[in-house]
Design an enzyme around this catalytic site. Structure first.
Site, PDB file in Angstrom:
ATOM      1  N   LYS A  12       0.849  -1.156  -0.148  1.00  0.00           N
ATOM      2  CA  LYS A  12      -0.023   0.023   0.037  1.00  0.00           C
ATOM      3  C   LYS A  12       0.787   1.273   0.075  1.00  0.00           C
ATOM      4  CE  LYS A  12      -3.615  -2.381   2.543  1.00  0.00           C
ATOM      5  NZ  LYS A  12      -4.441  -2.392   3.790  1.00  0.00           N
ATOM      6  N   TYR A  52     -12.778  -3.570  -2.630  1.00  0.00           N
ATOM      7  CA  TYR A  52     -13.226  -3.603  -1.148  1.00  0.00           C
ATOM      8  C   TYR A  52     -14.730  -3.949  -1.114  1.00  0.00           C
ATOM      9  CZ  TYR A  52      -8.640  -2.114   0.637  1.00  0.00           C
ATOM     10  OH  TYR A  52      -7.323  -2.086   0.806  1.00  0.00           O
ATOM     11  N   ASN A 115      -1.628  -0.211   7.243  1.00  0.00           N
ATOM     12  CA  ASN A 115      -1.041  -1.395   7.910  1.00  0.00           C
ATOM     13  C   ASN A 115      -0.285  -1.961   6.525  1.00  0.00           C
ATOM     14  OD1 ASN A 115      -3.149  -2.009   6.183  1.00  0.00           O
ATOM     15  ND2 ASN A 115      -4.212  -3.416   7.684  1.00  0.00           N
ATOM     16  N   HIS A 118      -1.571  -5.481   1.742  1.00  0.00           N
ATOM     17  CA  HIS A 118      -2.713  -6.372   1.594  1.00  0.00           C
ATOM     18  C   HIS A 118      -2.443  -7.828   1.025  1.00  0.00           C
ATOM     19  CE1 HIS A 118      -6.836  -7.281  -0.041  1.00  0.00           C
ATOM     20  NE2 HIS A 118      -6.091  -7.864  -1.120  1.00  0.00           N
ATOM     21  N   GLU A 129      -9.077 -11.798  -7.578  1.00  0.00           N
ATOM     22  CA  GLU A 129      -8.193 -10.429  -7.734  1.00  0.00           C
ATOM     23  C   GLU A 129      -7.180 -10.493  -8.879  1.00  0.00           C
ATOM     24  OE1 GLU A 129      -8.588  -8.187  -4.553  1.00  0.00           O
ATOM     25  OE2 GLU A 129      -8.406  -7.108  -6.289  1.00  0.00           O
TER      26      GLU A 129
HETATM   27  P1  DAT Z   1      -7.191  -7.357   5.779  1.00  0.00           P
HETATM   28  O1  DAT Z   1      -6.602  -6.205   5.115  1.00  0.00           O
HETATM   29  O2  DAT Z   1      -6.313  -7.879   6.909  1.00  0.00           O
HETATM   30  O3  DAT Z   1      -7.624  -8.306   4.621  1.00  0.00           O
HETATM   31  P2  DAT Z   1      -9.977  -6.337   5.898  1.00  0.00           P
HETATM   32  O4  DAT Z   1     -10.077  -7.081   4.747  1.00  0.00           O
HETATM   33  O5  DAT Z   1     -10.987  -6.650   7.156  1.00  0.00           O
HETATM   34  O6  DAT Z   1      -8.405  -6.886   6.680  1.00  0.00           O
HETATM   35  O7  DAT Z   1      -9.821  -5.012   5.730  1.00  0.00           O
HETATM   36  C1  DAT Z   1      -9.341  -4.214   4.543  1.00  0.00           C
HETATM   37  C2  DAT Z   1      -8.478  -3.076   4.973  1.00  0.00           C
HETATM   38  O8  DAT Z   1      -9.488  -1.975   5.465  1.00  0.00           O
HETATM   39  C3  DAT Z   1      -7.642  -3.204   6.196  1.00  0.00           C
HETATM   40  O9  DAT Z   1      -6.343  -3.763   5.738  1.00  0.00           O
HETATM   41  C4  DAT Z   1      -7.211  -1.867   6.650  1.00  0.00           C
HETATM   42  C5  DAT Z   1      -8.671  -1.274   6.450  1.00  0.00           C
HETATM   43  N1  DAT Z   1      -9.528  -1.461   7.727  1.00  0.00           N
HETATM   44  C6  DAT Z   1     -10.028  -2.543   8.353  1.00  0.00           C
HETATM   45  N2  DAT Z   1     -10.458  -2.366   9.423  1.00  0.00           N
HETATM   46  C7  DAT Z   1     -10.306  -0.830   9.787  1.00  0.00           C
HETATM   47  C8  DAT Z   1     -10.725  -0.064  10.846  1.00  0.00           C
HETATM   48  N3  DAT Z   1     -11.672  -0.250  11.952  1.00  0.00           N
HETATM   49  N4  DAT Z   1     -10.232   1.121  10.723  1.00  0.00           N
HETATM   50  C9  DAT Z   1      -9.893   1.785   9.478  1.00  0.00           C
HETATM   51  N5  DAT Z   1      -9.399   0.808   8.601  1.00  0.00           N
HETATM   52  C10 DAT Z   1      -9.699  -0.344   8.454  1.00  0.00           C
HETATM   53 MG    MG Z   2      -9.317  -8.427   3.339  1.00  0.00          MG
END
Ligand code: DAT
Ligand code: MG
Length: 131
Positions: A12, A52, A115, A118, A129
């Site tokens: 990212k 997303y 974070n 991805h 994807e």
């Molecule tokens: P991952 O990236 O571990 O698969 P996810 O698919 O649940 O996690 O979410 C996608 C992304 O969205 C994640 O990497 C960062 C963002 N995200 C998730 N929860 C969040 C939150 N509570 N506040 C802000 N960003 C968030």
């Molecule tokens: Mg995810």
């Protein structure tokens, strides 16, 4: 053939801004995975909305889309035995404080909205994807 399992990883904007592209590629290579495609891309609103789709009702989605378009991202397809599951272990947990040291998120970030990386969490979603 399990050896040809593939996953989709994206480094990212914060990963690029913190100069972590080489470190992340190194970790996957040293683990034993093969990079089979790699690209620096500028994402668009439409592409990200599809990417997303599972988060469409979450309050942080708008901020996430804006952030992901703020800088280029590096997308990489990795291949190898159990690469989807092992890749997720190497990433760490979504929320950095829950990530163990030694994982990418455990070592290089502190905040869920920044974070670093991805990675897909199932073979089916990875193949979708990659397509
Ligand atoms: P991952 O990236 O571990 O698969 P996810 O698919 O649940 O996690 O979410 C996608 C992304 O969205 C994640 O990497 C960062 C963002 N995200 C998730 N929860 C969040 C939150 N509570 N506040 C802000 N960003 C968030
Ligand atoms: Mg995810």
């Amino acid at each position: 053939m399990a050896n040809s399992e593939r996953t989709f990883i994206a480094i990212k904007p914060d990963g690029l801004q913190c100069s972590l592209v080489g470190e992340i590629i190194k970790r996957f290579e040293q683990k034993g995975f093969r990079p089979i495609a790699m690209k620096l891309i500028q994402t668009s609103e439409d592409l990200l909305k599809e990417h997303y789709i599972d988060l469409k009702d979450r309050p942080f989605l708008a901020g996430l889309l804006k952030y992901m378009q703020s800088w280029p991202v590096v997308v990489i397809v990795w291949e190898g035995l159990n690469v989807v599951k092992t890749g997720r272990v190497m990433l760490g947990e979504t929320n950095p404080p829950d990530s163990k040291l030694g994982t990418i998120r455990g070592d290089f970030c502190i905040q869920v909205g920044r974070n670093i990386i991805h990675g897909k969490d199932s073979v089916e979603s990875a193949e979708k994807e990659i397509g």
